[in-house]
Design a protein around this motif. Structure first.
Motif, PDB file in Angstrom:
ATOM      1  N   HIS A   1       8.489  14.625 -30.484  1.00 50.05           N
ATOM      2  CA  HIS A   1       8.066  14.897 -31.856  1.00 50.05           C
ATOM      3  C   HIS A   1       8.279  13.671 -32.766  1.00 50.05           C
ATOM      4  O   HIS A   1       7.606  13.544 -33.768  1.00 50.05           O
ATOM      5  CB  HIS A   1       8.864  16.085 -32.415  1.00 50.05           C
ATOM      6  N   ARG A   2       9.225  12.793 -32.420  1.00 48.21           N
ATOM      7  CA  ARG A   2       9.519  11.625 -33.276  1.00 48.21           C
ATOM      8  C   ARG A   2       8.924  10.385 -32.594  1.00 48.21           C
ATOM      9  O   ARG A   2       9.641   9.533 -32.080  1.00 48.21           O
ATOM     10  CB  ARG A   2      11.046  11.485 -33.426  1.00 48.21           C
ATOM     11  N   SER A   3       7.609  10.287 -32.599  1.00 47.32           N
ATOM     12  CA  SER A   3       6.974   9.320 -31.694  1.00 47.32           C
ATOM     13  C   SER A   3       6.247   8.164 -32.368  1.00 47.32           C
ATOM     14  O   SER A   3       5.715   7.300 -31.671  1.00 47.32           O
ATOM     15  CB  SER A   3       5.972  10.062 -30.805  1.00 47.32           C
TER      16      SER A   3
ATOM     17  N   ILE B   1       7.302  20.182 -28.177  1.00 42.63           N
ATOM     18  CA  ILE B   1       8.322  21.052 -27.579  1.00 42.63           C
ATOM     19  C   ILE B   1       9.394  20.159 -26.954  1.00 42.63           C
ATOM     20  O   ILE B   1       9.080  19.318 -26.111  1.00 42.63           O
ATOM     21  CB  ILE B   1       7.704  21.970 -26.499  1.00 42.63           C
ATOM     22  N   VAL B   2      10.622  20.355 -27.386  1.00 43.61           N
ATOM     23  CA  VAL B   2      11.688  19.456 -26.928  1.00 43.61           C
ATOM     24  C   VAL B   2      11.812  19.534 -25.392  1.00 43.61           C
ATOM     25  O   VAL B   2      11.975  20.621 -24.837  1.00 43.61           O
ATOM     26  CB  VAL B   2      13.033  19.801 -27.605  1.00 43.61           C
ATOM     27  N   GLY B   3      11.712  18.396 -24.755  1.00 43.40           N
ATOM     28  CA  GLY B   3      11.814  18.320 -23.290  1.00 43.40           C
ATOM     29  C   GLY B   3      10.485  18.418 -22.575  1.00 43.40           C
ATOM     30  O   GLY B   3      10.386  18.128 -21.373  1.00 43.40           O
TER      31      GLY B   3
ATOM     32  N   GLU C   1      19.716  18.503 -23.240  1.00 44.98           N
ATOM     33  CA  GLU C   1      20.300  19.846 -23.099  1.00 44.98           C
ATOM     34  C   GLU C   1      19.285  20.867 -22.574  1.00 44.98           C
ATOM     35  O   GLU C   1      19.623  22.036 -22.373  1.00 44.98           O
ATOM     36  CB  GLU C   1      20.857  20.308 -24.458  1.00 44.98           C
ATOM     37  N   GLU C   2      18.065  20.442 -22.389  1.00 44.84           N
ATOM     38  CA  GLU C   2      17.039  21.341 -21.860  1.00 44.84           C
ATOM     39  C   GLU C   2      17.138  21.386 -20.331  1.00 44.84           C
ATOM     40  O   GLU C   2      17.361  20.350 -19.686  1.00 44.84           O
ATOM     41  CB  GLU C   2      15.638  20.837 -22.251  1.00 44.84           C
ATOM     42  N   GLY C   3      16.922  22.569 -19.758  1.00 46.39           N
ATOM     43  CA  GLY C   3      16.993  22.711 -18.299  1.00 46.39           C
ATOM     44  C   GLY C   3      16.063  21.764 -17.570  1.00 46.39           C
ATOM     45  O   GLY C   3      16.411  21.192 -16.529  1.00 46.39           O
TER      46      GLY C   3
HETATM   47  C1  LIG Z   1      12.120  23.872 -26.726  1.00 46.11           C
HETATM   48  C2  LIG Z   1      12.316  23.616 -28.195  1.00 46.11           C
HETATM   49  N1  LIG Z   1      13.437  24.065 -28.797  1.00 46.11           N
HETATM   50  C3  LIG Z   1      13.627  23.826 -30.116  1.00 46.11           C
HETATM   51  C4  LIG Z   1      12.702  23.120 -30.837  1.00 46.11           C
HETATM   52  C5  LIG Z   1      12.948  22.808 -32.312  1.00 46.11           C
HETATM   53  N2  LIG Z   1      13.313  21.383 -32.415  1.00 46.11           N
HETATM   54  C6  LIG Z   1      12.403  20.468 -32.787  1.00 46.11           C
HETATM   55  S1  LIG Z   1      13.040  18.915 -32.784  1.00 46.11           S
HETATM   56  C7  LIG Z   1      14.549  19.471 -32.329  1.00 46.11           C
HETATM   57  C8  LIG Z   1      15.710  18.522 -32.191  1.00 46.11           C
HETATM   58  C9  LIG Z   1      15.632  17.628 -31.054  1.00 46.11           C
HETATM   59  O1  LIG Z   1      16.709  16.728 -31.112  1.00 46.11           O
HETATM   60  P1  LIG Z   1      16.648  15.393 -30.338  1.00 46.11           P
HETATM   61  O2  LIG Z   1      16.078  15.606 -28.975  1.00 46.11           O
HETATM   62  O3  LIG Z   1      18.006  14.794 -30.391  1.00 46.11           O
HETATM   63  O4  LIG Z   1      15.601  14.524 -31.134  1.00 46.11           O
HETATM   64  P2  LIG Z   1      15.700  13.959 -32.645  1.00 46.11           P
HETATM   65  O5  LIG Z   1      15.034  14.979 -33.505  1.00 46.11           O
HETATM   66  O6  LIG Z   1      17.109  13.762 -32.982  1.00 46.11           O
HETATM   67  O7  LIG Z   1      14.928  12.688 -32.601  1.00 46.11           O
HETATM   68  C10 LIG Z   1      14.541  20.854 -32.156  1.00 46.11           C
HETATM   69  C11 LIG Z   1      15.726  21.656 -31.748  1.00 46.11           C
HETATM   70  C12 LIG Z   1      11.537  22.699 -30.182  1.00 46.11           C
HETATM   71  N3  LIG Z   1      10.586  21.994 -30.808  1.00 46.11           N
HETATM   72  N4  LIG Z   1      11.387  22.916 -28.853  1.00 46.11           N
END
Ligand SMILES: Cc1ncc(C[n+]2csc(CCOP(=O)(O)OP(=O)(O)O)c2C)c(N)n1
Ligand SMILES: [Mg+2]
Length: 323
Positions: free
Chosen positions: A63-65, A113-115, A147-149
């Motif tokens: 998401h932070r790309s 989606i994280v991971g 922390e994702e599986g």
């Molecule tokens: C599977 C999933 N769980 C929760 C979210 C909500 N979410 C979006 S960004 C984020 C934080 C991710 O943290 P990190 O991987 O450390 O990246 P950062 O935002 O710090 O760059 C979460 C929990 C999501 N998008 N996907």
């Protein structure tokens, strides 16, 4: 390290900062209607890893790309147009900030989606290995994604198959509002966990652009020697709120003094100070880099403004491939 490389690394950080700060400045105009996760403060990782990777190396991100996309050589106007939801965007305006793709520079996609992009990056690495290709797949993740599986599954798969995969973990110590300390055990650094899972792992200062570049170059060359995957954890800090253009230290999940300490370690300022000391940059050169970057950013926003919205009848046109 070659002077030109140092100047390139510095200039790329300045560019990423300018692009994202302009997004922040103009966000309230309500023309960028998708969520944006800015990486202000974290530019060194994007600039250094982006330059260490070759054009034919592949990358996936999160998401932070924005920084990762620009570091890999992604086109600035097409990225801004994407955030504007315009047809001229790198994902034709269908993806927005969290779904950037530019196959021409090996930026294979970012996902929200994280991971989610972790196994995609491993799959790309697997394909490269099967093809006996000489390039690698780079997976950008945050600390939270570990922390994702699917992270554990993918690390295991990469280790077992000795895939040409580079994990770059930007540890900015937060997952939204949760600090690392409430999410992971004390005294168990992320890279140590990954090391225990069978991948050679390293940790470094993510705000030292020259250090990150040097380490990444060395690590990539060992991956290319068919030595299997590598994991590099880089400590850094996001300045602005998790999602959006503002600062949010006042809401209580992190302390202002912590932010100020990290601000002193501004990767751009650190690099600038060093390059001035080494007589590689002069104040005049710094101003001209800033001007060139400003012009590029202005042009990119103009391109986005001028680009048309996708036509209603084309809404489903790219539903499968995204390109
Ligand atoms: C599977 C999933 N769980 C929760 C979210 C909500 N979410 C979006 S960004 C984020 C934080 C991710 O943290 P990190 O991987 O450390 O990246 P950062 O935002 O710090 O760059 C979460 C929990 C999501 N998008 N996907
Ligand atoms: Mg994080």
């Amino acid at each position: 390290m070659d002077k030109q490389i140092k100047i390139k690394l510095y200039s790329k950080m300045v560019l990423i900062r300018a692009v994202e700060e302009t997004i922040a400045e103009r966000y309230d105009e309500q023309k960028m209607r998708c969520p944006t996760h800015l990486s202000t403060g974290q530019e060194a990782v994007s600039a250094a890893v982006g330059l260490a990777l070759q054009d034919k190396d592949l990358a996936v991100s999160t998401h932070r790309s924005h920084g990762h996309y620009l570091g890999k050589g992604g086109d600035i106007p097409r990225m801004i147009a994407e955030i504007y939801g315009k047809e001229g965007g790198c994902s034709k305006g269908r993806g927005g900030s969290m779904h950037l793709i530019d196959l021409s520079v090996g930026f294979m996609g970012s996902t929200a989606i994280v991971g989610n992009s972790i196994p995609i990056g491993a799959g790309l690495g697997f394909a490269l290995k099967l093809d006996n290709a000489d390039n690698i797949s780079c997976i950008f993740i945050g600390d939270g994604a570990t922390e994702e599986g699917v992270f554990a599954e993918t690390v295991n798969f990469c280790a077992q198959k000795k895939l040409p995969v580079l994990f770059i973990c930007e540890n900015n110590f937060y997952s939204v509002y949760s600090p690392l300390a409430v999410r992971q055990p004390k005294n168990r650094p992320i890279y140590k966990m990954v090391e225990a899972m069978g991948i050679k792992s390293y940790q470094g200062d993510g705000n030292d652009v020259f250090g990150v570049y040097k380490n990444t170059i060395d690590i990539i060359s060992s991956i290319k020697n068919d030595d299997g995957p590598r994991f590099l954890e880089l400590n850094t800090y996001r300045w602005r709120e998790h999602c959006g253009p503002n600062y949010d230290n006042h809401i209580g999940y992190r302390a202002e003094h912590e932010f100020l300490e990290w601000k002193k370690k501004d990767p751009i300022l650190l690099a600038e100070t060093q390059l001035l000391k080494e007589n590689i940059l002069t104040h005049k050169m710094i101003s001209s880099i800033a001007q060139i970057v400003k012009d590029e950013v202005d042009e990119a926003f103009q391109f986005a403004e001028d680009s048309p919205f996708p036509k209603k009848e084309d809404v489903f046109k790219y539903i499968y491939a995204g390109v």
